[in-house]
Motif scaffolding. Structure first.
Motif: not given
Length: 230
Positions: A29-33, A54-65
């Motif tokens: 399967x193609x790896x998705x960013x 302290x710097x903060x940002x929203x968490x990212x999501x990876x479709x491939x887990x």
């Protein structure tokens, strides 16, 4: 003879089938960013008093887990080359020690365990607070002459006072003088601690006060003094 031909055909058929199976490879399967994070803090154009910050940002999501890491970049120029700092973390926050009194820029990108990265976030800027300056207001002026409620016989008089400042700043003075209990401004931003005034020859009560000001604009209002002319 016929048996030999049949055997050869069976062997050829088996080899052909085996070759066909070996050529069929599974296509991974193609790896998705991973998704691009969003900046949270420090907000754009914020004056920051904390250091380290302290710097903060929203968490990212990876479709491939895949496991996600973040690269945060901080610098004092948009090219991210001057006073450049970078850190790779696995949580959506990081701490940096900053230079004081500087304009900073920062951005973040996410990366999965297969090294496929998202785009960088938009660039935000903020200010780090500079060194604090302590300034004390001047002390209240002290009366020298004429003495409080003194009777003066001359037609002119030199009002005299003294003043000081804990920081040793240069001082200037506003002089208020008149026959009202709320005397009028008659001199402004003078540096001498004396001021000449003319008096009526008739019996009159005069009121005066001094405002002391340092070079930083801090000022102290003195009390109202009075004397009499005869």
């Amino acid at each position: 003879m016929i048996k030999n031909i049949i055997a050869i055909l069976i062997i050829m058929s088996f080899v052909a089938c085996s070759g066909s199976d070996s050529q069929e490879e599974e296509v991974p399967d193609e790896n998705k960013a991973t998704t691009k994070p969003s900046l949270i803090y420090p907000t754009n154009e914020l004056l920051c008093t904390d250091n380290p910050l302290e710097f903060s940002w929203s968490p990212s999501f990876d479709e491939d887990g895949d496991v996600i890491s973040y690269e945060i970049q901080v610098a004092t120029d948009l090219a991210f080359s001057e006073n450049f700092q970078v850190s790779t973390v696995t949580i959506p926050s990081a701490n940096f020690t900053l230079l004081k009194g500087e304009l900073y820029y920062w951005r973040v990108k996410a990366k999965d365990s297969k090294n496929l990265s998202s785009d960088f976030t938009s660039v935000w800027n903020f200010y780090s607070q500079g060194e604090g300056i302590t300034n004390h207001i001047p002390y209240a002026p002290s009366l020298i002459s004429p003495a409080l409620n003194e009777s003066v016989l001359n037609a002119s008089l030199n009002l005299k006072w003294s003043a000081s400042d804990e920081d040793g700043d240069l001082l200037s003075y506003d002089v208020y003088f008149g026959t009202s209990t709320l005397p009028e401004l008659v001199a402004e931003n003078i540096t001498e601690t004396g001021f000449n005034v003319n008096l009526n020859l008739t019996e009159t009560t005069y009121y005066w006060k001094i405002v002391v000001r340092d070079v930083n604009g801090a000022e102290t209002l003195g009390q109202t003094w009075f004397f009499n002319s005869n």
